[in-house]
Design a protein around this motif. Sequence first.
Motif, PDB file in Angstrom:
ATOM      1  N   TYR A 122       0.874  -1.177   0.000  1.00 58.47           N
ATOM      2  CA  TYR A 122       0.000   0.000   0.000  1.00 58.47           C
ATOM      3  C   TYR A 122       0.908   1.222   0.000  1.00 58.47           C
ATOM      4  N   LEU A 123       0.798   2.048  -1.026  1.00 57.97           N
ATOM      5  CA  LEU A 123       1.691   3.193  -1.183  1.00 57.97           C
ATOM      6  C   LEU A 123       1.118   4.428  -0.501  1.00 57.97           C
ATOM      7  N   ILE A 124       1.912   5.024   0.371  1.00 58.68           N
ATOM      8  CA  ILE A 124       1.569   6.289   1.018  1.00 58.68           C
ATOM      9  C   ILE A 124       2.544   7.335   0.508  1.00 58.68           C
ATOM     10  N   PRO A 125       2.075   8.456  -0.039  1.00 62.02           N
ATOM     11  CA  PRO A 125       2.982   9.446  -0.622  1.00 62.02           C
ATOM     12  C   PRO A 125       3.922  10.058   0.419  1.00 62.02           C
ATOM     13  N   GLU A 126       4.981  10.689  -0.056  1.00 61.88           N
ATOM     14  CA  GLU A 126       5.876  11.436   0.832  1.00 61.88           C
ATOM     15  C   GLU A 126       5.065  12.480   1.593  1.00 61.88           C
ATOM     16  N   GLY A 127       5.265  12.547   2.909  1.00 62.30           N
ATOM     17  CA  GLY A 127       4.510  13.488   3.720  1.00 62.30           C
ATOM     18  C   GLY A 127       3.091  13.027   4.021  1.00 62.30           C
ATOM     19  N   GLY A 128       2.637  11.975   3.325  1.00 56.31           N
ATOM     20  CA  GLY A 128       1.332  11.387   3.618  1.00 56.31           C
ATOM     21  C   GLY A 128       0.150  12.028   2.936  1.00 56.31           C
ATOM     22  N   THR A 129       0.375  13.072   2.126  1.00 52.85           N
ATOM     23  CA  THR A 129      -0.757  13.821   1.598  1.00 52.85           C
ATOM     24  C   THR A 129      -1.418  13.141   0.408  1.00 52.85           C
ATOM     25  N   ASN A 130      -2.692  12.832   0.586  1.00 48.15           N
ATOM     26  CA  ASN A 130      -3.600  12.395  -0.485  1.00 48.15           C
ATOM     27  C   ASN A 130      -5.017  12.705  -0.003  1.00 48.15           C
ATOM     28  N   THR A 131      -6.007  12.282  -0.745  1.00 46.18           N
ATOM     29  CA  THR A 131      -7.390  12.615  -0.375  1.00 46.18           C
ATOM     30  C   THR A 131      -7.761  12.055   0.991  1.00 46.18           C
ATOM     31  N   LEU A 132      -7.339  10.835   1.291  1.00 44.97           N
ATOM     32  CA  LEU A 132      -7.647  10.240   2.594  1.00 44.97           C
ATOM     33  C   LEU A 132      -6.965  10.998   3.723  1.00 44.97           C
ATOM     34  N   ALA A 133      -5.755  11.488   3.470  1.00 48.41           N
ATOM     35  CA  ALA A 133      -5.051  12.282   4.486  1.00 48.41           C
ATOM     36  C   ALA A 133      -5.775  13.585   4.763  1.00 48.41           C
ATOM     37  N   VAL A 134      -6.252  14.228   3.708  1.00 44.64           N
ATOM     38  CA  VAL A 134      -7.007  15.474   3.877  1.00 44.64           C
ATOM     39  C   VAL A 134      -8.279  15.208   4.679  1.00 44.64           C
ATOM     40  N   ASN A 135      -8.934  14.084   4.404  1.00 45.39           N
ATOM     41  CA  ASN A 135     -10.141  13.722   5.166  1.00 45.39           C
ATOM     42  C   ASN A 135      -9.824  13.617   6.659  1.00 45.39           C
ATOM     43  N   GLY A 136      -8.682  13.041   6.985  1.00 48.54           N
ATOM     44  CA  GLY A 136      -8.285  12.932   8.388  1.00 48.54           C
ATOM     45  C   GLY A 136      -8.008  14.284   9.015  1.00 48.54           C
ATOM     46  N   CYS A 137      -7.366  15.161   8.264  1.00 50.93           N
ATOM     47  CA  CYS A 137      -7.034  16.488   8.794  1.00 50.93           C
ATOM     48  C   CYS A 137      -8.261  17.385   8.941  1.00 50.93           C
ATOM     49  N   GLU A 138      -9.336  17.034   8.256  1.00 58.59           N
ATOM     50  CA  GLU A 138     -10.589  17.779   8.442  1.00 58.59           C
ATOM     51  C   GLU A 138     -11.138  17.594   9.852  1.00 58.59           C
ATOM     52  N   GLU A 139     -10.656  16.584  10.563  1.00 60.82           N
ATOM     53  CA  GLU A 139     -11.150  16.296  11.912  1.00 60.82           C
ATOM     54  C   GLU A 139     -10.349  17.005  13.003  1.00 60.82           C
ATOM     55  N   ILE A 140      -9.351  17.790  12.632  1.00 69.15           N
ATOM     56  CA  ILE A 140      -8.544  18.505  13.639  1.00 69.15           C
ATOM     57  C   ILE A 140      -9.398  19.520  14.387  1.00 69.15           C
ATOM     58  N   LEU A 141     -10.187  20.273  13.662  1.00 66.06           N
ATOM     59  CA  LEU A 141     -11.026  21.297  14.285  1.00 66.06           C
ATOM     60  C   LEU A 141     -12.317  20.670  14.800  1.00 66.06           C
ATOM     61  N   ASN A 142     -12.801  21.210  15.931  1.00 66.68           N
ATOM     62  CA  ASN A 142     -14.069  20.741  16.499  1.00 66.68           C
ATOM     63  C   ASN A 142     -14.929  21.931  16.908  1.00 66.68           C
ATOM     64  N   ASP A 143     -16.051  21.644  17.534  1.00 67.36           N
ATOM     65  CA  ASP A 143     -17.000  22.713  17.867  1.00 67.36           C
ATOM     66  C   ASP A 143     -16.411  23.778  18.780  1.00 67.36           C
ATOM     67  N   SER A 144     -15.461  23.387  19.623  1.00 67.79           N
ATOM     68  CA  SER A 144     -14.877  24.356  20.548  1.00 67.79           C
ATOM     69  C   SER A 144     -13.968  25.358  19.843  1.00 67.79           C
ATOM     70  N   ASP A 145     -13.680  25.129  18.564  1.00 67.83           N
ATOM     71  CA  ASP A 145     -12.775  26.004  17.815  1.00 67.83           C
ATOM     72  C   ASP A 145     -13.509  26.982  16.895  1.00 67.83           C
ATOM     73  N   LYS A 146     -14.828  26.967  16.914  1.00 70.02           N
ATOM     74  CA  LYS A 146     -15.588  27.734  15.928  1.00 70.02           C
ATOM     75  C   LYS A 146     -15.530  29.240  16.150  1.00 70.02           C
ATOM     76  N   ASP A 147     -15.127  29.683  17.363  1.00 71.23           N
ATOM     77  CA  ASP A 147     -15.106  31.113  17.649  1.00 71.23           C
ATOM     78  C   ASP A 147     -13.776  31.785  17.306  1.00 71.23           C
ATOM     79  N   PHE A 148     -12.810  31.033  16.811  1.00 75.81           N
ATOM     80  CA  PHE A 148     -11.531  31.643  16.437  1.00 75.81           C
ATOM     81  C   PHE A 148     -11.656  32.347  15.090  1.00 75.81           C
ATOM     82  N   ASP A 149     -11.006  33.509  15.000  1.00 77.84           N
ATOM     83  CA  ASP A 149     -11.024  34.276  13.752  1.00 77.84           C
ATOM     84  C   ASP A 149     -10.001  33.744  12.755  1.00 77.84           C
ATOM     85  N   TYR A 150      -8.868  33.277  13.272  1.00 74.66           N
ATOM     86  CA  TYR A 150      -7.780  32.801  12.420  1.00 74.66           C
ATOM     87  C   TYR A 150      -7.356  31.392  12.853  1.00 74.66           C
ATOM     88  N   ILE A 151      -7.144  30.530  11.882  1.00 73.70           N
ATOM     89  CA  ILE A 151      -6.577  29.201  12.098  1.00 73.70           C
ATOM     90  C   ILE A 151      -5.229  29.178  11.391  1.00 73.70           C
TER      91      ILE A 151
END
Length: 303
Positions: A140-169
């Motif tokens: 199973y090939l994982i790109p350098e740095g890990g970035t592909n569509t599945l990786a982006v899907n995982g990183c979409e989970e970094i932010l949660n409801d407690s982070d919605k009031d921040f102006d800048y990420i």
Amino acid sequence: MTFKPENSINQTVFLPKNKGIELVVKREDKIHPFVSGNKYRKLKYNLIEAQNSGFKTLLTFGGAYSNHIAAVASAGQNLGFKTIGVIRGDELGSKIERNPTLSFAKECGMQFKFVSRTDYRDKTSQNFIDHLKKEFNTFYLIPEGGTNTLAVNGCEEILNDSDKDFDYICTSVGTGGTVSGLINGSNSNQNVLGFPALKGDFLKEEITKFVTQSNWSLITDYHFGGYAKINPELIRFINHFKNTNRIPLDPIYTGKMMFGIYDLIHKGYFPAGSKILAIHTGGLQGIAGMNMILKNKNLPIIE
């Protein structure tokens, strides 16, 4: 997956003359001791896909002190995968024991293939991949740095409801997967700022492939000369930040991002009263290797 991370925590940091600005660090570095920060996020769905598809071997790419190589080796050991690392620099084959990252990966059971820097540039070509398949059979090939569509899907989970009031990420940027996930996971009224660790504007096109919103920009002034380039000013900042806030920063990614945030606050980039969330993407394992380089150059080390 058979191992799960701890929850990240949000930690407010000290800002001198802050103009009412609040800066909070999301401690993604705390979620796992070896597969930490964005590496867990990027690998999560790739590992699930590899398991569900019946793969027994993971193959990926990286440099001498790669956070990604260390994380894949550890995750593979945890989940029962054989792991193969294609490493940039054929001279490193005789230096494994002197390299903290490669030594750790070897202890986790990773097998290495060392290639010249010239050959490494062709790592995404079909001819290069076909030769790897002939040598290692099915993987199973994982790109350098890990970035592909599945990786982006995982990183979409970094932010949660407690982070919605921040102006800048804010996040450091390597291959673009983490910032892409943050953009997709943010609210449209939030501004996502990426701080590339490499020179150039070439990442914009790569990020655009993955994102669904336009509320983002790259801050390209804080690479300190390019990938893995640092100087005494950055080292002093990292050490002072740790002593003040009890938060270690790595010199390749999060150190440069945080230096940039502080400098932009000083220059008035952020409006008074802004709430800023900085993502700590981990990478702390790389400090040991960087300190070896700094010692050889008679420069101060990272504490």
